[in-house]
Every structure is written in C-alpha cells, then in structure tokens.
Design a protein around this motif. Sequence first.
Motif, PDB file in Angstrom:
ATOM      1  N   GLU A  65       3.902 -22.725  -4.631  1.00 14.45           N
ATOM      2  CA  GLU A  65       4.759 -21.679  -5.182  1.00 14.45           C
ATOM      3  C   GLU A  65       4.036 -20.336  -5.129  1.00 14.45           C
ATOM      4  OE1 GLU A  65       7.110 -20.549  -9.349  1.00 14.45           O
ATOM      5  OE2 GLU A  65       5.801 -22.304  -9.231  1.00 14.45           O
ATOM      6  N   ASN A  66       4.729 -19.332  -4.608  1.00 15.57           N
ATOM      7  CA  ASN A  66       4.147 -17.999  -4.545  1.00 15.57           C
ATOM      8  C   ASN A  66       4.226 -17.310  -5.903  1.00 15.57           C
ATOM      9  OD1 ASN A  66       3.477 -18.098  -1.838  1.00 15.57           O
ATOM     10  ND2 ASN A  66       5.453 -17.268  -1.174  1.00 15.57           N
ATOM     11  N   ARG A  67       3.167 -16.582  -6.229  1.00 25.28           N
ATOM     12  CA  ARG A  67       3.149 -15.834  -7.485  1.00 25.28           C
ATOM     13  C   ARG A  67       4.013 -14.571  -7.340  1.00 25.28           C
ATOM     14  NH1 ARG A  67       2.018 -18.319 -11.656  1.00 25.28           N
ATOM     15  NH2 ARG A  67       1.350 -16.367 -12.654  1.00 25.28           N
ATOM     16  N   LEU A  68       4.240 -13.900  -8.467  1.00 27.72           N
ATOM     17  CA  LEU A  68       5.068 -12.689  -8.476  1.00 27.72           C
ATOM     18  C   LEU A  68       4.547 -11.653  -7.483  1.00 27.72           C
ATOM     19  CD1 LEU A  68       7.313 -10.905  -9.743  1.00 27.72           C
ATOM     20  CD2 LEU A  68       5.608 -10.190 -11.451  1.00 27.72           C
ATOM     21  N   THR A  69       3.229 -11.444  -7.483  1.00 27.68           N
ATOM     22  CA  THR A  69       2.650 -10.448  -6.592  1.00 27.68           C
ATOM     23  C   THR A  69       2.818 -10.833  -5.127  1.00 27.68           C
ATOM     24  OG1 THR A  69       1.023  -9.950  -8.300  1.00 27.68           O
ATOM     25  CG2 THR A  69       0.560  -9.126  -6.096  1.00 27.68           C
ATOM     26  N   GLU A  70       2.821 -12.130  -4.845  1.00 25.16           N
ATOM     27  CA  GLU A  70       3.006 -12.582  -3.468  1.00 25.16           C
ATOM     28  C   GLU A  70       4.459 -12.468  -3.033  1.00 25.16           C
ATOM     29  OE1 GLU A  70      -0.158 -16.075  -2.701  1.00 25.16           O
ATOM     30  OE2 GLU A  70       1.079 -16.395  -4.485  1.00 25.16           O
ATOM     31  N   ARG A  71       5.412 -12.663  -3.972  1.00 29.67           N
ATOM     32  CA  ARG A  71       6.836 -12.571  -3.643  1.00 29.67           C
ATOM     33  C   ARG A  71       7.308 -11.124  -3.551  1.00 29.67           C
ATOM     34  NH1 ARG A  71       7.293 -16.279  -7.879  1.00 29.67           N
ATOM     35  NH2 ARG A  71       8.580 -14.803  -9.082  1.00 29.67           N
ATOM     36  N   PHE A  72       6.864 -10.292  -4.500  1.00 28.59           N
ATOM     37  CA  PHE A  72       7.299  -8.895  -4.539  1.00 28.59           C
ATOM     38  C   PHE A  72       6.084  -7.956  -4.630  1.00 28.59           C
ATOM     39  CE2 PHE A  72      10.445 -11.513  -6.846  1.00 28.59           C
ATOM     40  CZ  PHE A  72      11.515 -11.404  -5.963  1.00 28.59           C
ATOM     41  N   PRO A  73       5.253  -7.937  -3.595  1.00 28.75           N
ATOM     42  CA  PRO A  73       4.025  -7.126  -3.674  1.00 28.75           C
ATOM     43  C   PRO A  73       4.301  -5.633  -3.830  1.00 28.75           C
ATOM     44  CG  PRO A  73       4.390  -7.903  -1.429  1.00 28.75           C
ATOM     45  CD  PRO A  73       5.364  -8.626  -2.298  1.00 28.75           C
ATOM     46  N   TRP A  74       5.373  -5.155  -3.187  1.00 32.67           N
ATOM     47  CA  TRP A  74       5.694  -3.721  -3.268  1.00 32.67           C
ATOM     48  C   TRP A  74       6.095  -3.327  -4.685  1.00 32.67           C
ATOM     49  CZ3 TRP A  74      10.468  -2.238  -4.977  1.00 32.67           C
ATOM     50  CH2 TRP A  74      11.464  -3.213  -4.976  1.00 32.67           C
ATOM     51  N   LEU A  75       6.818  -4.222  -5.386  1.00 40.64           N
ATOM     52  CA  LEU A  75       7.264  -3.919  -6.742  1.00 40.64           C
ATOM     53  C   LEU A  75       6.078  -3.842  -7.703  1.00 40.64           C
ATOM     54  CD1 LEU A  75       9.550  -3.494  -8.762  1.00 40.64           C
ATOM     55  CD2 LEU A  75       9.722  -5.990  -8.986  1.00 40.64           C
ATOM     56  N   VAL A  76       5.163  -4.791  -7.581  1.00 44.33           N
ATOM     57  CA  VAL A  76       3.986  -4.808  -8.454  1.00 44.33           C
ATOM     58  C   VAL A  76       3.105  -3.597  -8.188  1.00 44.33           C
ATOM     59  CG1 VAL A  76       1.867  -6.065  -9.018  1.00 44.33           C
ATOM     60  CG2 VAL A  76       4.024  -7.317  -8.714  1.00 44.33           C
ATOM     61  N   SER A  77       2.842  -3.311  -6.905  1.00 43.68           N
ATOM     62  CA  SER A  77       1.962  -2.180  -6.581  1.00 43.68           C
ATOM     63  C   SER A  77       2.611  -0.853  -6.954  1.00 43.68           C
ATOM     64  CB  SER A  77       1.591  -2.199  -5.095  1.00 43.68           C
ATOM     65  OG  SER A  77       2.747  -2.095  -4.282  1.00 43.68           O
ATOM     66  N   VAL A  94       0.834  -1.200   0.000  1.00 43.52           N
ATOM     67  CA  VAL A  94       0.000   0.000   0.000  1.00 43.52           C
ATOM     68  C   VAL A  94       0.869   1.251   0.000  1.00 43.52           C
ATOM     69  CG1 VAL A  94      -1.682   1.324   1.336  1.00 43.52           C
ATOM     70  CG2 VAL A  94      -1.963  -1.144   1.087  1.00 43.52           C
ATOM     71  N   THR A  95       1.954   1.223   0.773  1.00 40.08           N
ATOM     72  CA  THR A  95       2.872   2.364   0.804  1.00 40.08           C
ATOM     73  C   THR A  95       3.506   2.593  -0.562  1.00 40.08           C
ATOM     74  OG1 THR A  95       3.372   1.957   3.137  1.00 40.08           O
ATOM     75  CG2 THR A  95       4.923   3.324   1.898  1.00 40.08           C
ATOM     76  N   ALA A  96       3.938   1.507  -1.216  1.00 38.81           N
ATOM     77  CA  ALA A  96       4.547   1.624  -2.543  1.00 38.81           C
ATOM     78  C   ALA A  96       3.553   2.187  -3.553  1.00 38.81           C
ATOM     79  CB  ALA A  96       5.058   0.260  -3.007  1.00 38.81           C
ATOM     80  N   PHE A  97       2.295   1.755  -3.468  1.00 43.06           N
ATOM     81  CA  PHE A  97       1.252   2.261  -4.361  1.00 43.06           C
ATOM     82  C   PHE A  97       1.048   3.761  -4.134  1.00 43.06           C
ATOM     83  CE2 PHE A  97      -3.345   2.860  -5.378  1.00 43.06           C
ATOM     84  CZ  PHE A  97      -3.293   2.508  -6.717  1.00 43.06           C
ATOM     85  N   THR A  98       1.061   4.165  -2.873  1.00 44.54           N
ATOM     86  CA  THR A  98       0.883   5.574  -2.525  1.00 44.54           C
ATOM     87  C   THR A  98       2.031   6.426  -3.063  1.00 44.54           C
ATOM     88  OG1 THR A  98      -0.362   5.066  -0.525  1.00 44.54           O
ATOM     89  CG2 THR A  98       0.753   7.192  -0.600  1.00 44.54           C
ATOM     90  N   VAL A  99       3.262   5.980  -2.824  1.00 48.85           N
ATOM     91  CA  VAL A  99       4.430   6.733  -3.283  1.00 48.85           C
ATOM     92  C   VAL A  99       4.419   6.863  -4.801  1.00 48.85           C
ATOM     93  CG1 VAL A  99       6.948   6.690  -3.465  1.00 48.85           C
ATOM     94  CG2 VAL A  99       5.847   6.128  -1.292  1.00 48.85           C
ATOM     95  N   ALA A 100       4.106   5.764  -5.483  1.00 47.47           N
ATOM     96  CA  ALA A 100       4.141   5.751  -6.950  1.00 47.47           C
ATOM     97  C   ALA A 100       3.114   6.705  -7.551  1.00 47.47           C
ATOM     98  CB  ALA A 100       3.920   4.326  -7.467  1.00 47.47           C
ATOM     99  N   HIS A 101       1.862   6.612  -7.109  1.00 46.06           N
ATOM    100  CA  HIS A 101       0.856   7.471  -7.752  1.00 46.06           C
ATOM    101  C   HIS A 101       1.012   8.933  -7.327  1.00 46.06           C
ATOM    102  CE1 HIS A 101      -1.962   8.190  -4.431  1.00 46.06           C
ATOM    103  NE2 HIS A 101      -2.090   6.906  -4.194  1.00 46.06           N
ATOM    104  N   SER A 102       1.616   9.173  -6.151  1.00 46.65           N
ATOM    105  CA  SER A 102       1.902  10.549  -5.762  1.00 46.65           C
ATOM    106  C   SER A 102       2.950  11.157  -6.692  1.00 46.65           C
ATOM    107  CB  SER A 102       2.403  10.606  -4.313  1.00 46.65           C
ATOM    108  OG  SER A 102       1.423  10.123  -3.419  1.00 46.65           O
TER     109      SER A 102
END
Length: 337
Positions: free
Chosen positions: A230-242, A182-190
């Motif tokens: 096996e964890n999906r990409l979003t589960e392994r790197f959620p901050w990167l995807v968001s 959520v923090t990564a999503f906030t920083v990115a769209h800001s």
Amino acid sequence: MRGVLCCLFLLLVGALESGPAQGHALQPGYLELQHQGGDSWRALWRKPDVGGRPMEISVTLPDICEHNTAPDAVFDGAAWIAQWVTLCPGGLAGGKVAIPGLEATQTDVLVRYEISSGKSAAQRLTAGAPAFFIPADPGALNILVSYFNLGVDHILEGIDHLLFVFALLLLIEGKWKLLGAVTAFTVAHSMTMAISTFGVVALPGPPVEAVIALSIMFLASELLQRNSSENRLTERFPWLVSFTFGLLHGFGFAGALAEIGLPEGDVPLALLSFNLGVEAGQILFIAVVLVTAAFLKLFAPALVKAIRTPGHIGSVGAAYLIGSISAVWFIDRIAAF
C-alpha cells in the motif's frame, strides 16, 4: 535508486557541520546607508550574534565621511545593532566601504546604500570580497546578483529545508512524480514568500520554524511506514503534500529575507532575485544527490537492490535519522518560544 539515496543520506548526516538546532546557518550582517539630505547619511549596522557576543567584524565607511566607523553595538535579542549619523561631503560615490574581519568568517554582509534620496542599490560582500567602491550610478543588475546569491546561500546552508527535500527524494518513485512534487513545493513557497514580504499575511517566526521541523518529522513517519502492498499518502499525492508544506517553508524563507533587509523601491526585484536563488540552490542540491546516487548504483548494484525493499534496515535507518534530527529541531524551537 531509493536505496542508494538511503546510503547517501548516512553520508550527508555525517557531513553536517552545524548543530541540529541550526536550521538556518545563514546569518548575514547588514549595513544600510540612508540619505538624510545634503551631506548627511544615517548608518544602520547589524552584526550577527555568536554565542552571546557580536561577530568579530566591523565596518569602515568612505574616508570622506566624518564618522566612518560604527559606535558600540547593542544586542536587540537577535543581532548586535549600531546606528549613527555621519556627514560625507561630496557624497558616497567613489568611496570605499569595507568590512574588516569578514575575511575570517563564513558569512556575508549585505550593504544597502543610497547615492541620493530615493535612489538605492545593494552590494553583497563576502569573505573573498570584503570591500567595494560605491559606483556613481548603480543599476538593477547589482540588486539582482546580490539577492540571487543570498538566495542560493540560504537554501544550501538551510539544513532543515534541504532535509525536507531529501526526504521527498527518498519517498517518491518516478521522475514525473518527483518533478510534480518539486514544482508544487516551488510554487507554494514562492506564493507565501510574496504575500509575507508584501505584508498581506504575516506569521511569527518561531512557530513557523517549529512547524517546518514538524513537516520533516511527518515525512520521516511516511518513510518509516512504507510497505510494498500500500502506498502512503506522500507516495499517492506527492504534489499535494509538498505544496501544503511548501506554504510553510515559504514563510521561513520570507523570515530570512526580512532579517537580511530589502531595498526600498526595489522590493519586487529583490524578492524575485532571492526566490530565483533559492530555486537554483534547490535544483543544484537535487542534481548533486541524484548524480551521486546514480554513481553509487553503478558500483554497488547488489546493495542497491537489497535496500530498495520497504522496511529494509537502510530505509528504516534513514527514517529514524531524519525523524530524530527533526524532532530535536522541533523541541529546541518550541523551547525558544
């Protein structure tokens, strides 16, 4: 908890009032009163389009103004526009601006006005408060409150942005991973909101809206293909995807802000206020979802345990629903090119 969220999603989809293509429900009206010198003001009045016709709202300027109602509006492809010049002897201070008909709608009208050349302020009018008296000395607090409320409205009525956040909630296990995403999503769209608003980078609206729908389809695919081994990409790197998709969503927020309009001389404050409102609305949405999910878990533990397993019908059903809605948005927005 994830299983409860899947059930909650079914309730959320059933409660959606807008059609699937309406990612942004917020279509505010806009009134600008720009001082031309002396007793002269230029008025710009923009009404939302509703099914090919102007929304049934009008504008009334202070009684002292010579032409205090708008001429016939002309459709510009997105909204209905009217412009005129009026004389207001003695100025606007103390005068009443009203939007007749606004009380029967679910939209807002942002009024940007100048008491004198170069000194502007803004006021947000709603169905519950469709009129206001122009103060003699408006302050920054006026802009802060108006654009903050517009930011809250935009995120809470922007179903596509909420659906993206909801899909993240379904995919991510663990409070710290969720906080990071959520923090990564906030920083990115800001970031992209700021660079787009200040004209550093500008992207056309329709392609951005289409890719936003595509980002939700990606999360739906991740949810559908989850498995226990096996964890999906979003589960392994959620901050990167968001963060990556947050950059795109930021251009969508900037497009909405551009449609609303920004007060000259107070762009940074208006941008900050709008962004804070977006974040407040996003946090409110997440809090409501998580609290409701915890409440359901308390009363249906067996059901929750059954549908937490990856590949269960509850998780699969949520993935197909999210994917189907976002696919319709994507096709509709591509067709709108």
